[in-house]
Write a protein that holds these residues in place. Structure first.
Motif, PDB file in Angstrom:
ATOM      1  N   UNK A 111       0.662 -14.835   3.233  1.00 45.60           N
ATOM      2  CA  UNK A 111      -0.731 -15.033   2.869  1.00 45.60           C
ATOM      3  C   UNK A 111      -1.370 -13.660   2.667  1.00 45.60           C
ATOM      4  N   UNK A 112      -2.520 -13.646   2.034  1.00 49.15           N
ATOM      5  CA  UNK A 112      -3.134 -12.383   1.636  1.00 49.15           C
ATOM      6  C   UNK A 112      -3.449 -11.512   2.833  1.00 49.15           C
ATOM      7  N   UNK A 113      -3.206 -10.223   2.680  1.00 51.32           N
ATOM      8  CA  UNK A 113      -3.487  -9.255   3.725  1.00 51.32           C
ATOM      9  C   UNK A 113      -4.325  -8.127   3.174  1.00 51.32           C
ATOM     10  N   UNK A 114      -4.101  -6.948   3.686  1.00 50.84           N
ATOM     11  CA  UNK A 114      -4.830  -5.765   3.230  1.00 50.84           C
ATOM     12  C   UNK A 114      -3.770  -4.761   2.816  1.00 50.84           C
ATOM     13  N   UNK A 115      -3.675  -4.481   1.517  1.00 48.91           N
ATOM     14  CA  UNK A 115      -2.570  -3.665   1.029  1.00 48.91           C
ATOM     15  C   UNK A 115      -1.410  -4.577   0.700  1.00 48.91           C
ATOM     16  N   UNK A 116      -0.351  -4.485   1.474  1.00 51.41           N
ATOM     17  CA  UNK A 116       0.790  -5.388   1.320  1.00 51.41           C
ATOM     18  C   UNK A 116       0.413  -6.747   1.899  1.00 51.41           C
ATOM     19  N   UNK A 117       0.789  -7.858   1.244  1.00 51.15           N
ATOM     20  CA  UNK A 117       0.449  -9.161   1.825  1.00 51.15           C
ATOM     21  C   UNK A 117       1.181  -9.372   3.141  1.00 51.15           C
ATOM     22  N   UNK A 118       0.612 -10.183   4.022  1.00 53.28           N
ATOM     23  CA  UNK A 118       1.307 -10.561   5.240  1.00 53.28           C
ATOM     24  C   UNK A 118       2.470 -11.451   4.815  1.00 53.28           C
ATOM     25  N   UNK A 119       3.666 -11.124   5.289  1.00 49.14           N
ATOM     26  CA  UNK A 119       4.863 -11.802   4.799  1.00 49.14           C
ATOM     27  C   UNK A 119       5.536 -11.022   3.682  1.00 49.14           C
ATOM     28  N   UNK A 120       4.991  -9.835   3.373  1.00 50.65           N
ATOM     29  CA  UNK A 120       5.573  -8.987   2.338  1.00 50.65           C
ATOM     30  C   UNK A 120       6.578  -8.012   2.914  1.00 50.65           C
ATOM     31  N   UNK A 121       7.695  -7.842   2.212  1.00 47.03           N
ATOM     32  CA  UNK A 121       8.731  -6.882   2.597  1.00 47.03           C
ATOM     33  C   UNK A 121       8.917  -5.938   1.423  1.00 47.03           C
ATOM     34  N   UNK A 122       8.834  -4.643   1.675  1.00 47.33           N
ATOM     35  CA  UNK A 122       8.929  -3.665   0.592  1.00 47.33           C
ATOM     36  C   UNK A 122       9.758  -2.461   1.014  1.00 47.33           C
ATOM     37  N   UNK A 123      10.767  -2.162   0.215  1.00 43.67           N
ATOM     38  CA  UNK A 123      11.589  -0.968   0.437  1.00 43.67           C
ATOM     39  C   UNK A 123      11.087   0.143  -0.479  1.00 43.67           C
ATOM     40  N   UNK A 124      10.910   1.337   0.085  1.00 40.37           N
ATOM     41  CA  UNK A 124      10.418   2.478  -0.680  1.00 40.37           C
ATOM     42  C   UNK A 124      11.353   3.673  -0.518  1.00 40.37           C
ATOM     43  N   UNK A 125      11.242   4.594  -1.462  1.00 39.81           N
ATOM     44  CA  UNK A 125      12.103   5.776  -1.466  1.00 39.81           C
ATOM     45  C   UNK A 125      11.425   6.943  -0.757  1.00 39.81           C
ATOM     46  N   UNK A 126      11.851   7.206   0.482  1.00 42.60           N
ATOM     47  CA  UNK A 126      11.403   8.356   1.262  1.00 42.60           C
ATOM     48  C   UNK A 126       9.887   8.418   1.442  1.00 42.60           C
ATOM     49  N   UNK A 127       9.252   7.269   1.555  1.00 42.47           N
ATOM     50  CA  UNK A 127       7.800   7.234   1.731  1.00 42.47           C
ATOM     51  C   UNK A 127       7.428   6.051   2.614  1.00 42.47           C
ATOM     52  N   UNK A 128       6.348   6.226   3.377  1.00 42.45           N
ATOM     53  CA  UNK A 128       5.882   5.147   4.248  1.00 42.45           C
ATOM     54  C   UNK A 128       4.420   4.858   3.928  1.00 42.45           C
ATOM     55  N   UNK A 129       4.084   3.570   3.863  1.00 42.80           N
ATOM     56  CA  UNK A 129       2.737   3.113   3.531  1.00 42.80           C
ATOM     57  C   UNK A 129       2.085   2.593   4.821  1.00 42.80           C
ATOM     58  N   UNK A 130       1.099   3.297   5.372  1.00 44.52           N
ATOM     59  CA  UNK A 130       0.487   2.822   6.630  1.00 44.52           C
ATOM     60  C   UNK A 130       0.005   1.377   6.568  1.00 44.52           C
ATOM     61  N   UNK A 131      -0.613   0.979   5.439  1.00 46.93           N
ATOM     62  CA  UNK A 131      -1.067  -0.409   5.336  1.00 46.93           C
ATOM     63  C   UNK A 131       0.038  -1.341   4.824  1.00 46.93           C
ATOM     64  N   UNK A 132       1.221  -0.789   4.598  1.00 40.62           N
ATOM     65  CA  UNK A 132       2.402  -1.613   4.357  1.00 40.62           C
ATOM     66  C   UNK A 132       3.002  -2.036   5.683  1.00 40.62           C
ATOM     67  N   UNK A 133       2.673  -1.276   6.724  1.00 43.80           N
ATOM     68  CA  UNK A 133       3.062  -1.604   8.099  1.00 43.80           C
ATOM     69  C   UNK A 133       1.999  -2.503   8.722  1.00 43.80           C
ATOM     70  N   UNK A 134       0.733  -2.143   8.527  1.00 42.53           N
ATOM     71  CA  UNK A 134      -0.368  -2.935   9.058  1.00 42.53           C
ATOM     72  C   UNK A 134      -1.124  -2.225  10.154  1.00 42.53           C
ATOM     73  N   UNK A 135      -2.262  -2.784  10.522  1.00 43.37           N
ATOM     74  CA  UNK A 135      -3.124  -2.190  11.545  1.00 43.37           C
ATOM     75  C   UNK A 135      -2.536  -2.367  12.937  1.00 43.37           C
TER      76      UNK A 135
END
Length: 469
Positions: free
Chosen positions: A126-150
């Motif tokens: 369901x909708x979240x802030x940044x990445x949706x809740x239930x979203x899984x994302x692989x990135x190249x050598x970078x971390x997204x604080x709102x991809x992790x969540x509050x």
């Protein structure tokens, strides 16, 4: 004729909840005194506590959104402007028929990030802030604080006790008392005295500037739980068949299940490094919430260290609660299953190491155990991962919301909640209409949508549930 007293709030009481100095305090006072002027003070303060704990969930509320927006990280106009790719990476969707379009749109947006490598959307999304809740994302050598969540490292922890669960009925008063005495709920809430634990002695508290001022509050919040969907509950565990990974004999057991995260520590880390990421990289529109930090830059290294500390702190909070209750039960658990969600891991995909963000998603690598809860009346499941590559070895982290908190409070009545609890034989301590079972998707549908992702090795049915409120 009796005249009802109007609500009158004090700034110092709002600060005591954990609200930061600034305009948000006067804005909160003005809005609540105007819109909730005949409501009880404790009800209003509880609502302010919930907004502080999860401002994103109130961001679009016609009234409370004005408060929530003051608590969300602001974008800084400086920094490098980053464009999204015209076409995004492909990603797998599980249970798409039950996922709202707003969640899909957020995932499609994340898939266009220049750093995105692979992704998946879980059936409880369901909708979240940044990445949706239930979203899984692989990135190249970078971390997204709102991809992790509050709520960094938000976690499930299940202790299995060799106790006849009939005692939950026969000694209901005892188990109810133990849940109340061993727990503390609410955003900003903390114990009067600190709890000692090795996680509080970690060198990161001295090495990272943002953490230096958070150690004291972390010590006082250790062993507490947040608001919203956080809970500690007793229930019945059913294990139908022996499993070589679970290593618990078939039978019926008493279970203690908890769900909460890293409290104020995690929220402060998330908000601070989101601001930093937005200052360094400006993305268009709502994608700005997906601003990232490279793991080769100082801020990215700091966030990674702080995130892992918050994850360990979240784990320690659960262990403190479970240890208190085990002591009162006079038993050691015969087994324990636990897992993070709202976290990022370094994992190998196609022979190369990437950063895998699981925001509201359960790690489900081959033979990895986890817990997927339902609602306060629906069963949860002990699961064993199948290591499904197309899901980035992930699974749902729960039933997932089908109603926003505001919609739930406007459409679900206390009478309906009471009737539902009685029907399922559940005793609720605290809790609110925003967490009523009707606000959630059908856990059966979610589990059906992830048969490729996990095997069910046990079932947990809630009986005495403790929540905020």
């Amino acid at each position: 004729m009796y005249k009802m007293a109007k609500l009158k709030l004090r700034g110092k009481d709002i600060r005591a909840l954990g609200y930061p100095e600034g305009p948000v305090i006067s804005i909160a006072m003005n809005i609540m005194e105007k819109e909730y002027k005949f409501e009880k003070e404790e009800v209003v303060m509880d609502l302010l506590r919930k907004i502080l704990a999860a401002p994103v969930e109130y961001e679009n509320d016609a009234v409370l959104g004005l408060i929530a927006q003051q608590l969300l990280p602001k974008q800084n106009p400086e920094g490098v402007e980053v464009s999204l790719n015209k076409t995004g990476i492909s990603f797998s969707i599980f249970g798409g028929e039950n996922i709202e379009q707003s969640s899909m749109n957020q995932m499609y947006q994340a898939a266009k990030l220049p750093i995105a490598v692979a992704g998946a959307l879980m059936p409880d999304a369901h909708a979240g802030y940044g990445l949706p809740i239930g979203g899984v994302l692989a990135t190249d050598n970078a971390v997204i604080p709102y991809g992790v969540g509050v709520d960094i490292g938000c976690r499930m922890c299940l202790s299995v006790f060799d106790i006849d669960p009939k005692e939950l009925v026969q000694r209901e008063q005892f188990f109810t008392r133990e849940l109340k005495e061993a727990t503390l709920f609410g955003g900003g809430r903390q114990f009067e005295t600190s709890t000692s634990h090795e996680v509080l002695d970690r060198p990161e508290f001295d090495e990272i500037a943002i953490l230096k001022g958070l150690q004291g509050r972390a010590a006082r919040q250790l062993g507490s739980s947040g608001s919203g969907n956080h809970f500690v509950e007793f229930g019945v565990i059913e294990i139908a068949e022996a499993d070589p990974i679970l290593k618990i004999a078939p039978g019926i057991y008493l279970g203690l299940l908890s769900h909460s995260g890293s409290r104020g520590l995690g929220a402060s880390i998330a908000n601070h490094y989101t601001r930093v990421a937005k200052q360094k990289r400006r993305l268009p529109g709502e994608a700005n919430n997906l601003a990232w930090l490279s793991l080769e830059e100082q801020e990215g290294i700091e966030y990674w260290m702080a995130m892992n500390l918050a994850g360990d702190y979240a784990s320690a909070c659960h262990h403190v609660i479970h240890a208190k209750i085990a002591t009162q039960l006079g038993r050691r658990p015969i087994g324990r299953v636990e897992n993070h969600h709202n976290f990022a891991w370094k994992e190998t995909i196609g022979g190369k190491e990437y950063i895998v963000h699981r925001k509201g998603a359960t790690p489900a690598g081959k033979d990895v155990l986890g817990v997927v809860p339902g609602s306060m009346t629906a069963p949860g499941y002990i699961v064993k991962g199948r290591g499904e590559v197309t899901a980035l070895s992930s699974a749902a982290h729960g039933a997932g919301r089908k109603m926003s908190r505001t919609a739930a409070m406007n459409s679900i009545t206390h009478a309906l909640l009471k009737e539902t609890l009685e029907k399922h034989g559940v005793k609720l301590l605290g809790g609110g209409l925003d967490e009523a079972p009707q606000a959630y998707k059908n856990i059966g549908d979610v589990m059906l949508s992830q048969q490729e992702l996990v095997d069910i090795v046990g079932r947990f049915t809630p009986k005495i549930v403790r929540m905020d409120g």
